[in-house]
Design a protein around this motif. Structure first.
Motif, PDB file in Angstrom:
ATOM      1  N   LEU A  19       0.947  -1.110  -0.022  1.00  0.00           N
ATOM      2  CA  LEU A  19      -0.078   0.140   0.026  1.00  0.00           C
ATOM      3  C   LEU A  19       1.059   1.300   0.022  1.00  0.00           C
ATOM      4  O   LEU A  19       1.854   1.280   0.602  1.00  0.00           O
ATOM      5  CB  LEU A  19      -0.858  -0.222   1.208  1.00  0.00           C
ATOM      6  CG  LEU A  19      -2.112  -0.918   1.373  1.00  0.00           C
ATOM      7  CD1 LEU A  19      -2.945  -0.702   2.582  1.00  0.00           C
ATOM      8  CD2 LEU A  19      -2.911  -0.975   0.109  1.00  0.00           C
ATOM      9  N   ALA A  20       0.379   2.378  -0.792  1.00  0.00           N
ATOM     10  CA  ALA A  20       1.032   3.644  -0.350  1.00  0.00           C
ATOM     11  C   ALA A  20       1.082   4.254   0.954  1.00  0.00           C
ATOM     12  O   ALA A  20       0.176   3.705   1.783  1.00  0.00           O
ATOM     13  CB  ALA A  20       0.281   4.556  -1.493  1.00  0.00           C
ATOM     14  N   PRO A  21       1.957   4.940   0.984  1.00  0.00           N
ATOM     15  CA  PRO A  21       2.122   5.529   2.533  1.00  0.00           C
ATOM     16  C   PRO A  21       0.622   6.119   3.094  1.00  0.00           C
ATOM     17  O   PRO A  21       0.692   5.622   4.150  1.00  0.00           O
ATOM     18  CB  PRO A  21       3.037   6.597   2.432  1.00  0.00           C
ATOM     19  CG  PRO A  21       4.064   5.984   1.387  1.00  0.00           C
ATOM     20  CD  PRO A  21       3.023   5.509   0.221  1.00  0.00           C
ATOM     21  N   MET A  22       0.124   6.684   2.324  1.00  0.00           N
ATOM     22  CA  MET A  22      -1.280   7.335   2.793  1.00  0.00           C
ATOM     23  C   MET A  22      -2.139   6.525   3.081  1.00  0.00           C
ATOM     24  O   MET A  22      -3.063   6.677   4.160  1.00  0.00           O
ATOM     25  CB  MET A  22      -1.921   8.354   1.573  1.00  0.00           C
ATOM     26  CG  MET A  22      -3.107   9.272   2.261  1.00  0.00           C
ATOM     27  SD  MET A  22      -2.668  10.228   3.630  1.00  0.00           S
ATOM     28  CE  MET A  22      -2.014  11.606   2.768  1.00  0.00           C
ATOM     29  N   GLU A  23      -2.369   5.286   2.305  1.00  0.00           N
ATOM     30  CA  GLU A  23      -3.172   4.213   2.617  1.00  0.00           C
ATOM     31  C   GLU A  23      -2.812   3.364   3.693  1.00  0.00           C
ATOM     32  O   GLU A  23      -3.592   3.136   4.778  1.00  0.00           O
ATOM     33  CB  GLU A  23      -3.178   3.283   1.259  1.00  0.00           C
ATOM     34  CG  GLU A  23      -3.848   3.889   0.300  1.00  0.00           C
ATOM     35  CD  GLU A  23      -3.923   3.093  -1.103  1.00  0.00           C
ATOM     36  OE1 GLU A  23      -2.547   2.560  -1.045  1.00  0.00           O
ATOM     37  OE2 GLU A  23      -4.608   2.685  -1.657  1.00  0.00           O
ATOM     38  N   SER A  24      -1.229   3.177   3.822  1.00  0.00           N
ATOM     39  CA  SER A  24      -0.804   2.665   5.129  1.00  0.00           C
ATOM     40  C   SER A  24      -1.233   3.346   6.444  1.00  0.00           C
ATOM     41  O   SER A  24      -1.420   2.648   7.341  1.00  0.00           O
ATOM     42  CB  SER A  24       0.594   2.322   5.037  1.00  0.00           C
ATOM     43  OG  SER A  24       0.759   1.566   4.047  1.00  0.00           O
ATOM     44  N   VAL A  25      -0.877   4.740   6.643  1.00  0.00           N
ATOM     45  CA  VAL A  25      -1.195   5.066   7.584  1.00  0.00           C
ATOM     46  C   VAL A  25      -2.780   5.156   8.005  1.00  0.00           C
ATOM     47  O   VAL A  25      -2.868   5.171   9.216  1.00  0.00           O
ATOM     48  CB  VAL A  25      -0.792   6.933   7.267  1.00  0.00           C
ATOM     49  CG1 VAL A  25      -1.727   7.707   7.008  1.00  0.00           C
ATOM     50  CG2 VAL A  25      -0.520   7.567   8.848  1.00  0.00           C
ATOM     51  N   ILE A  26      -3.814   5.106   7.041  1.00  0.00           N
ATOM     52  CA  ILE A  26      -5.181   4.993   7.488  1.00  0.00           C
ATOM     53  C   ILE A  26      -5.372   3.487   8.157  1.00  0.00           C
ATOM     54  O   ILE A  26      -5.753   3.423   9.106  1.00  0.00           O
ATOM     55  CB  ILE A  26      -5.873   5.040   6.128  1.00  0.00           C
ATOM     56  CG1 ILE A  26      -5.841   6.580   5.700  1.00  0.00           C
ATOM     57  CG2 ILE A  26      -7.503   4.477   6.503  1.00  0.00           C
ATOM     58  CD1 ILE A  26      -6.525   6.479   4.341  1.00  0.00           C
ATOM     59  N   GLN A  27      -4.494   2.497   7.672  1.00  0.00           N
ATOM     60  CA  GLN A  27      -4.597   1.257   8.342  1.00  0.00           C
ATOM     61  C   GLN A  27      -4.075   1.081   9.759  1.00  0.00           C
ATOM     62  O   GLN A  27      -4.481   0.808  10.655  1.00  0.00           O
ATOM     63  CB  GLN A  27      -3.779   0.119   7.488  1.00  0.00           C
ATOM     64  CG  GLN A  27      -4.454  -0.263   6.248  1.00  0.00           C
ATOM     65  CD  GLN A  27      -5.977  -0.666   6.302  1.00  0.00           C
ATOM     66  OE1 GLN A  27      -6.161  -1.447   6.972  1.00  0.00           O
ATOM     67  NE2 GLN A  27      -6.974  -0.186   5.347  1.00  0.00           N
ATOM     68  N   LEU A  28      -2.977   1.895   9.921  1.00  0.00           N
ATOM     69  CA  LEU A  28      -2.259   2.119  11.218  1.00  0.00           C
ATOM     70  C   LEU A  28      -3.087   2.757  12.046  1.00  0.00           C
ATOM     71  O   LEU A  28      -3.136   2.510  13.374  1.00  0.00           O
ATOM     72  CB  LEU A  28      -0.904   2.926  11.067  1.00  0.00           C
ATOM     73  CG  LEU A  28       0.271   1.984  10.583  1.00  0.00           C
ATOM     74  CD1 LEU A  28       1.305   2.980  10.433  1.00  0.00           C
ATOM     75  CD2 LEU A  28       0.545   0.985  11.498  1.00  0.00           C
ATOM     76  N   ASN A  29      -3.768   3.957  11.714  1.00  0.00           N
ATOM     77  CA  ASN A  29      -4.698   4.498  12.676  1.00  0.00           C
ATOM     78  C   ASN A  29      -5.933   3.729  13.206  1.00  0.00           C
ATOM     79  O   ASN A  29      -6.269   3.987  14.133  1.00  0.00           O
ATOM     80  CB  ASN A  29      -5.007   5.751  11.874  1.00  0.00           C
ATOM     81  CG  ASN A  29      -4.086   6.911  12.368  1.00  0.00           C
ATOM     82  OD1 ASN A  29      -4.265   7.578  13.291  1.00  0.00           O
ATOM     83  ND2 ASN A  29      -3.387   7.349  11.354  1.00  0.00           N
ATOM     84  N   GLY A  30      -6.192   2.782  12.123  1.00  0.00           N
ATOM     85  CA  GLY A  30      -7.208   2.021  12.703  1.00  0.00           C
ATOM     86  C   GLY A  30      -6.859   1.087  13.691  1.00  0.00           C
ATOM     87  O   GLY A  30      -7.512   0.928  14.657  1.00  0.00           O
ATOM     88  N   ILE A  31      -5.641   0.357  13.702  1.00  0.00           N
ATOM     89  CA  ILE A  31      -4.972  -0.352  14.667  1.00  0.00           C
ATOM     90  C   ILE A  31      -4.690   0.488  16.015  1.00  0.00           C
ATOM     91  O   ILE A  31      -5.377   0.143  16.913  1.00  0.00           O
ATOM     92  CB  ILE A  31      -3.637  -0.916  14.084  1.00  0.00           C
ATOM     93  CG1 ILE A  31      -4.068  -2.176  13.016  1.00  0.00           C
ATOM     94  CG2 ILE A  31      -3.025  -1.634  15.247  1.00  0.00           C
ATOM     95  CD1 ILE A  31      -2.896  -2.346  12.183  1.00  0.00           C
TER      96      ILE A  31
END
Length: 81
Positions: A51-63
């Motif tokens: 995933l692109a960095p912006m998509e990854s940070v969305i996943q991380l925030n969910g975690i």
């Protein structure tokens, strides 16, 4: 202000995520910048592509929002005083 690190072991090795936090009024704590998470995790889409960095940070925030980190920081702050 402080930093929190959550880590654990997986079948692929150690994994972690860290972020800065700030103490707010009434003893609450909040992430300084939800877009500035640091991690060694790599997120993949259904096709197995990174995933692109912006998509990854969305996943991380969910975690991060599922972790009881705020309670742990408040407990640590309470024991300091």
């Amino acid at each position: 202000m402080g930093q929190t690190l959550w880590s654990g072991e997986s079948e692929y090795g150690a994994a972690g995520v860290a972020w800065d936090w700030v103490r707010m009024p009434y003893g609450m704590v909040s992430m300084v910048d939800p877009m500035a998470l640091v991690t060694n995790l790599q997120f993949l889409n259904r096709a197995g592509e990174v995933l692109a960095p912006m998509e990854s940070v969305i996943q991380l925030n969910g975690i991060v929002h599922t972790l009881p980190w705020q309670e742990q920081v408040q407990l640590a702050l309470a024991t300091r005083h």
